[in-house]
Enzyme design. Structure first.
Site, PDB file in Angstrom:
ATOM      1  N   ASP A 112       0.815  -1.222   0.000  1.00  0.00           N
ATOM      2  CA  ASP A 112       0.000   0.000   0.000  1.00  0.00           C
ATOM      3  C   ASP A 112       0.847   1.271   0.000  1.00  0.00           C
ATOM      4  OD1 ASP A 112       0.950  -0.416   2.589  1.00  0.00           O
ATOM      5  OD2 ASP A 112      -1.011  -0.919   3.402  1.00  0.00           O
ATOM      6  N   ASP A 160      -6.921  -2.375  14.328  1.00  0.00           N
ATOM      7  CA  ASP A 160      -8.325  -2.641  13.975  1.00  0.00           C
ATOM      8  C   ASP A 160      -8.474  -3.923  13.150  1.00  0.00           C
ATOM      9  OD1 ASP A 160      -7.297  -1.923  11.526  1.00  0.00           O
ATOM     10  OD2 ASP A 160      -8.629  -0.205  11.195  1.00  0.00           O
ATOM     11  N   HIS A 188      -6.815  -4.829  10.437  1.00  0.00           N
ATOM     12  CA  HIS A 188      -6.593  -4.782   8.987  1.00  0.00           C
ATOM     13  C   HIS A 188      -5.327  -5.507   8.549  1.00  0.00           C
ATOM     14  CE1 HIS A 188      -4.352  -0.635   9.327  1.00  0.00           C
ATOM     15  NE2 HIS A 188      -3.511  -1.603   9.483  1.00  0.00           N
ATOM     16  N   GLU A 191      -9.459  -1.989   5.759  1.00  0.00           N
ATOM     17  CA  GLU A 191     -10.059  -1.612   7.038  1.00  0.00           C
ATOM     18  C   GLU A 191     -11.327  -2.434   7.298  1.00  0.00           C
ATOM     19  OE1 GLU A 191      -8.022  -0.090   8.631  1.00  0.00           O
ATOM     20  OE2 GLU A 191      -7.714   2.015   8.158  1.00  0.00           O
TER      21      GLU A 191
END
Ligand code: PGA
Length: 261
Positions: free
Chosen positions: A68, A137, A139, A144
């Site tokens: 990413d 979280d 991911h 997400e």
């Protein structure tokens, strides 16, 4: 899934690098390595650098794809993931920069770029081993909570939790980009081996949800449960909330575990 619980961050990093090196040596021509940013894999990269320098681990024919990149940041921006990779790995090994791929945060047509990125991965023969971290979280890459579990490379909006987690790298939280180009969960799932590393107490809860909880888009790392060859290496703190007792805790193989009993 193969789960290794290591004593500390250093042991986690060493084990991760050993696995990467072993796979690289199995395919000296044209190994395709998927890479992740974040604090977690830095130790693993340090170990790969050491192996390159001291043991001749050869990156000259390796192609890399990063997961990413922040939208809006140029490759040489201080906080871009491209710069991070240069500083933490690429500048210290014998890789040919022509073979390095990090999503372009400044792509004028991000949708077209994402399609091309997917094609580049396919044209390279697919990712042989993908290094992954896990966000607090849940991911993987920037997938997400709520991301489609079949998603491909695309632009994602970052959650407030991720923005807060990453604010430590910027002067103010307002400077943290709100969007990123990220490989999708489906893209990651196509890599032949997924190697996820996690350390620290902050990851314990979400790691246990990913490994022992249900497969859910709320924790995209839970898709590791469906992957054909997922290897998860954690330190004791990150593994502290795992309930099952038969993981590779301080041992290398199941046979060692049997010997211990
Ligand atoms: P971290 O990030 O390694 O900095 O904790 C992990 C991630 O967001 O994937």
């Amino acid at each position: 899934m193969e789960i290794f619980i290591k004593k500390d961050y250093q042991e986690m990093s060493r084990k991760g690098a050993e696995i990467v090196a072993e796979e690289m040596r199995k395919k000296p021509e044209g190994f395709v390595l998927g890479l992740a940013t974040g604090s977690t894999p830095v130790g693993l990269y340090k170990e790969l650098i050491r192996m390159n320098k001291e043991e001749g681990l050869d990156f000259s024919r390796v192609t890399t794809f990063n997961l990413d990149e922040y939208c809006g940041l140029a490759p040489d921006h201080e906080q871009s993931y491209h710069r991070f990779m240069d500083e933490n790995l690429f500048n210290h090994i014998n890789i040919d920069k022509k073979n390095v791929h990090v999503p372009d945060g400044l792509a004028p047509d991000p949708e077209a770029f994402c399609r091309d990125y997917e094609k580049m991965i396919v044209d390279a023969g697919g990712v042989d081993l993908q290094v992954l971290g896990i966000g607090s979280d849940g991911h993987i890459a920037f997938n997400e909570p709520g991301s489609s579990l079949g998603s491909r490379t695309r632009v994602k909006t970052l959650t407030p939790e991720t923005i807060e987690d990453n604010a430590r790298f910027f002067k103010t939280i307002d400077e943290v980009p709100k969007y990123a180009i990220t490989m999708g969960v489906g893209t990651v799932m196509e890599s032949r081996i997924c190697l996820l590393v996690a350390n620290g107490a902050k990851k314990a809860e979400v790691l246990a949800r990913a490994v022992e909880g249900p497969i859910t888009a709320e924790v995209t790392a839970s898709m590791m449960q469906l992957h054909r060859e997922a290897i998860i290496i954690v330190d004791e703190e990150a593994g502290a909330k795992l309930k099952r007792k038969d993981y590779y805790k301080h041992v290398e193989k199941m046979t060692d575990l049997l010997k211990k009993k």
